[in-house]
Design an enzyme around this catalytic site. Structure first.
Site, short mmCIF file in Angstrom:
data_model
loop_
_atom_site.label_atom_id
_atom_site.label_comp_id
_atom_site.label_asym_id
_atom_site.label_seq_id
_atom_site.Cartn_x
_atom_site.Cartn_y
_atom_site.Cartn_z
N GLY B 45 0.80 -1.23 0.00
CA GLY B 45 0.00 0.00 0.00
C GLY B 45 0.82 1.27 0.00
O GLY B 45 0.28 2.37 -0.20
N HIS B 46 2.13 1.16 0.22
CA HIS B 46 2.96 2.37 0.35
C HIS B 46 4.17 2.25 -0.57
O HIS B 46 5.26 1.86 -0.12
CB HIS B 46 3.41 2.53 1.80
CG HIS B 46 4.09 3.84 2.11
ND1 HIS B 46 5.39 4.11 1.78
CD2 HIS B 46 3.63 4.96 2.73
CE1 HIS B 46 5.73 5.33 2.19
NE2 HIS B 46 4.69 5.87 2.78
N PHE B 47 4.06 2.52 -1.88
CA PHE B 47 2.83 2.86 -2.58
C PHE B 47 2.60 1.81 -3.66
O PHE B 47 3.59 1.25 -4.14
CB PHE B 47 2.97 4.25 -3.22
CG PHE B 47 3.17 5.35 -2.20
CD1 PHE B 47 2.08 5.94 -1.55
CD2 PHE B 47 4.45 5.80 -1.87
CE1 PHE B 47 2.26 6.97 -0.64
CE2 PHE B 47 4.62 6.82 -0.93
CZ PHE B 47 3.54 7.41 -0.32
#
Lengths: 109, 147
Positions: B45-47
């Site tokens: 999720g990052h990123f």
């Protein structure tokens, strides 16, 4: 009849007691001012510093993070060249208690 | 106390343990390292499509090595049974370079003070064999002994 030489020692004693009392109260006022300067960086709501009575609680009223109490104590130690032990830090809940502990420790040194 | 003994006492487990090894530890500080694996949970999720280690994870790594590991060493002495609850109380960190999946970082922490259960340290994270500074700052926390 009381001679003047008998009165003078009494008079002097009174003066010394009065002097001690004045010094003591001045010390507390001075410590109170110093303490305000020391805690200022750790207080978020600065307006709470305007009315800093003896009963004000550092953690509950001024909302100082408990870890910052340690920083305040270290600043106090440096300012007055005193040593504050574990039992003393546990008694420093309010402004009044903090002033009393500083006053006591400065008196010992 | 050896590196492995201190790591065994850390209260973290995967996927939130960011200490591989402590290479030096003393009363005055600690050095340790961690390699961020390609499959760490946060990269998804990052990123998405552009994985970079989050600043909070870098800070957590600094805290686990620089504060908690050192704190366990300072507090335990010879007592092998000591367990602590660490409480992160403040940090001021500047980030200078990014860390990508698979990179190894080294954390170097110097004790500023340890008083009344509070440990405050000057901490620096580097990568590429100390050639690149990733981030640096001051971190502090409280160590509460657990019964």
């Amino acid at each position: 009849m009381l001679s003047i030489s008998a009165i003078i020692p009494w008079f002097r004693t009174d003066c010394i007691i009065l002097q001690l009392y004045v010094n003591r109260s001045m010390d507390r006022d001075q410590i109170s001012e110093d303490l305000k300067t020391i805690i200022e960086p750790y207080v978020i709501e600065k307006e709470k510093l305007q009315t800093l009575g003896d009963e004000v609680d550092l953690i509950n009223d001024l909302q100082i993070n408990s870890a910052h109490i340690v920083d305040i104590v270290l600043d106090i130690e440096e300012k007055y060249d005193i040593m504050i032990e574990d039992d003393a830090i546990n008694r420093m809940n309010t402004i009044g208690e903090s002033i009393s502990i500083i006053h006591e420790k400065v008196g010992e040194s | 106390m050896r590196s492995s003994e201190i790591i065994a006492k850390l209260p973290y487990k995967k996927p939130f343990l960011f200490v591989d090894e402590l290479t030096a530890i003393s009363e005055s500080g600690v050095t340790g390292h961690y390699t961020y694996q390609e499959e760490e949970f946060f990269y998804a999720g990052h990123f998405p499509g552009q994985p970079i280690t989050p600043g909070v994870i870098l800070t957590e790594t600094m805290a686990q090595i620089g504060l908690v590991s050192l704190g366990i060493f300072l507090i335990s002495g010879d007592n092998k049974d000591t367990r602590v609850n660490p409480i992160f109380s403040s940090c001021q960190v500047d980030f200078l370079n990014a860390v990508y999946p698979g990179e190894k970082v080294t954390v170097n922490s110097s004790k500023i003070y340890f008083r009344f259960g509070k440990l405050k340290c000057e901490v620096v994270m580097t990568k590429n064999n100390d050639q690149v500074t990733v981030c640096k700052g001051q971190l502090s926390g409280m160590l509460i002994p657990k019964n």
